[in-house]
Design an enzyme around this catalytic site. Structure first.
Site, PDB file in Angstrom:
ATOM      1  N   THR A  17      29.144 104.283  73.566  1.00  0.00           N
ATOM      2  CA  THR A  17      28.059 103.325  73.384  1.00  0.00           C
ATOM      3  C   THR A  17      26.953 103.976  72.576  1.00  0.00           C
ATOM      4  O   THR A  17      26.640 105.149  72.762  1.00  0.00           O
ATOM      5  CB  THR A  17      27.513 102.820  74.737  1.00  0.00           C
ATOM      6  OG1 THR A  17      26.471 101.875  74.506  1.00  0.00           O
ATOM      7  CG2 THR A  17      26.995 103.941  75.596  1.00  0.00           C
ATOM      8  N   THR A  18      26.376 103.225  71.637  1.00  0.00           N
ATOM      9  CA  THR A  18      25.307 103.743  70.793  1.00  0.00           C
ATOM     10  C   THR A  18      24.083 102.837  70.885  1.00  0.00           C
ATOM     11  O   THR A  18      24.156 101.725  71.378  1.00  0.00           O
ATOM     12  CB  THR A  18      25.740 103.841  69.319  1.00  0.00           C
ATOM     13  OG1 THR A  18      26.050 102.523  68.830  1.00  0.00           O
ATOM     14  CG2 THR A  18      26.965 104.723  69.166  1.00  0.00           C
ATOM     15  N   ILE A  21      29.216  94.086  71.026  1.00  0.00           N
ATOM     16  CA  ILE A  21      27.859  93.903  70.539  1.00  0.00           C
ATOM     17  C   ILE A  21      26.915  94.044  71.723  1.00  0.00           C
ATOM     18  O   ILE A  21      27.036  93.336  72.721  1.00  0.00           O
ATOM     19  CB  ILE A  21      27.683  92.523  69.870  1.00  0.00           C
ATOM     20  CG1 ILE A  21      28.601  92.414  68.647  1.00  0.00           C
ATOM     21  CG2 ILE A  21      26.224  92.295  69.501  1.00  0.00           C
ATOM     22  CD1 ILE A  21      28.304  93.427  67.552  1.00  0.00           C
ATOM     23  N   LYS A  22      25.967  94.975  71.592  1.00  0.00           N
ATOM     24  CA  LYS A  22      25.072  95.287  72.711  1.00  0.00           C
ATOM     25  C   LYS A  22      23.737  94.572  72.537  1.00  0.00           C
ATOM     26  O   LYS A  22      23.054  94.738  71.524  1.00  0.00           O
ATOM     27  CB  LYS A  22      24.872  96.802  72.815  1.00  0.00           C
ATOM     28  CG  LYS A  22      24.071  97.218  74.031  1.00  0.00           C
ATOM     29  CD  LYS A  22      24.356  98.641  74.454  1.00  0.00           C
ATOM     30  CE  LYS A  22      23.874  99.665  73.486  1.00  0.00           C
ATOM     31  NZ  LYS A  22      23.912 101.034  74.056  1.00  0.00           N
ATOM     32  N   LEU A  23      23.388  93.771  73.530  1.00  0.00           N
ATOM     33  CA  LEU A  23      22.129  93.023  73.519  1.00  0.00           C
ATOM     34  C   LEU A  23      21.357  93.291  74.802  1.00  0.00           C
ATOM     35  O   LEU A  23      21.954  93.515  75.864  1.00  0.00           O
ATOM     36  CB  LEU A  23      22.381  91.512  73.415  1.00  0.00           C
ATOM     37  CG  LEU A  23      23.285  90.997  72.299  1.00  0.00           C
ATOM     38  CD1 LEU A  23      24.687  90.733  72.824  1.00  0.00           C
ATOM     39  CD2 LEU A  23      22.717  89.720  71.704  1.00  0.00           C
TER      40      LEU A  23
END
Length: 317
Positions: free
Chosen positions: A33-34, A131-133
């Site tokens: 994870t970034t 997609i990280k939100l």
């Protein structure tokens, strides 16, 4: 005797919280994870200069306006780093939406689509992209729409039960629950300054959400993150996924002993409650001062690093 990292791998999927490829090669996580902070750190490392340069060249072909070039360059660089990382992990890469869009459904969706298109152009399929939100109401709504399009999402900065419930009801793929930041808040803001692993408020919250999801049969993956010590990690062994920073991966790998699976659910599933409304979500979330403060703080900090990243790229164009 087996080391604790190998033991934890048997009951939980390990995710590395790093953008450093040498660390990823060494610890061999399943996923990575970034975020803006990790991308900023990578840009400041000269070994990624070729990727930065290629991103700027690509961005300059897309727009003549410097401000827009900066935006495009950062998106291309973010994906380029993700593609490099994916060479060394069998699973997926989480790529974060710009923190500015944490309360903007439309722009979150548009940037997510741009990220996915770039990944696809590099030959990376949607199954390897998350997609990280931020888990705001708007972030959850954006994720719900993206999931319907076949774009899987990781909802991060999760601190309240309302956030966790809304994410599950929206059908998001995965949540990132910040164990250590919950502990930090309680140490700073309550009279209790020391906790055991079992009484750690972040650990207790992680256990609560895991059991709730399993009780009602939600498919959303529970990923605990932001750990402060290996005791928090071992106490949550059995959770679907655990995001661990390199220094704790190292400590686990150097600590001997079997780790017992602490999280499991073998009871019958129950009928799910009616989905929350926006007003119910906001009311319930806002009753939790810790969650309100840590969510806002997380968004602000990511945005600060995003601004620094933009300044660096702007000066290079």
């Amino acid at each position: 005797m087996m080391d604790q990292l190998s033991s934890v791998r048997k009951v939980s999927t390990i995710v590395a919280d790093t953008g450093e490829i040498s660390e990823i090669k060494f610890y061999q996580p399943h996923d990575v994870t970034t975020n803006a902070s990790l991308i900023l750190r990578a840009v400041r490392a000269s070994k990624y200069d070729d990727l930065v340069h290629a991103s700027i060249i690509w961005a300059c072909t897309k727009s003549r306006k410097k401000e827009q070039q900066v935006e495009y360059a950062i998106e291309y660089l973010t994906v380029s780093l993700g593609v490099e990382i994916l060479k060394y992990v069998p699973g997926s890469i989480s790529t974060a939406i710009d923190a500015r869009f944490s309360y903007d459904i439309e722009n979150s969706i548009l940037q997510a689509r741009r990220f996915v298109t770039l990944y696809n152009n590099f030959g990376v399929t949607n199954k390897r992209i998350l997609i990280k939100l931020a888990a705001t109401w708007q972030g959850i709504c954006a994720a719900s729409k993206l999931e319907q399009e076949g774009i899987r999402c990781n909802l991060t900065l999760l601190f309240s039960f309302a956030q966790a419930r809304a994410c599950a009801e929206a059908g998001v793929y995965l949540i990132s629950l910040f164990v250590g930041r919950i502990l930090d808040w309680h140490i700073t803001n309550t009279s209790i300054k020391k906790y055991t692993a079992m009484s750690d408020p972040g650990v207790m919250f992680g256990r609560k959400i895991y059991e709730y999801y399993k009780k009602y049969g939600y498919q959303t993956i529970v990923m605990c993150a932001s750990f402060r010590n290996i005791e928090e990690i071992t106490e949550l062994a059995g959770c679907d996924r655990l995001t661990i920073p390199p220094h704790l991966l190292k400590e686990l790998s150097e600590t001997e002993g079997d780790v017992t699976c602490k999280l499991f659910y073998n009871m019958a599933q129950r009928e799910r409650p009616i989905c929350m409304t926006e007003s119910e979500f906001l009311w319930q979330h806002n009753q939790n001062l810790m969650a309100v403060e840590k969510l806002l703080e997380g968004i602000r900090f990511f945005n600060i690093d995003q601004i620094q990243l933009k300044k660096i790229i702007f000066n290079l164009i």
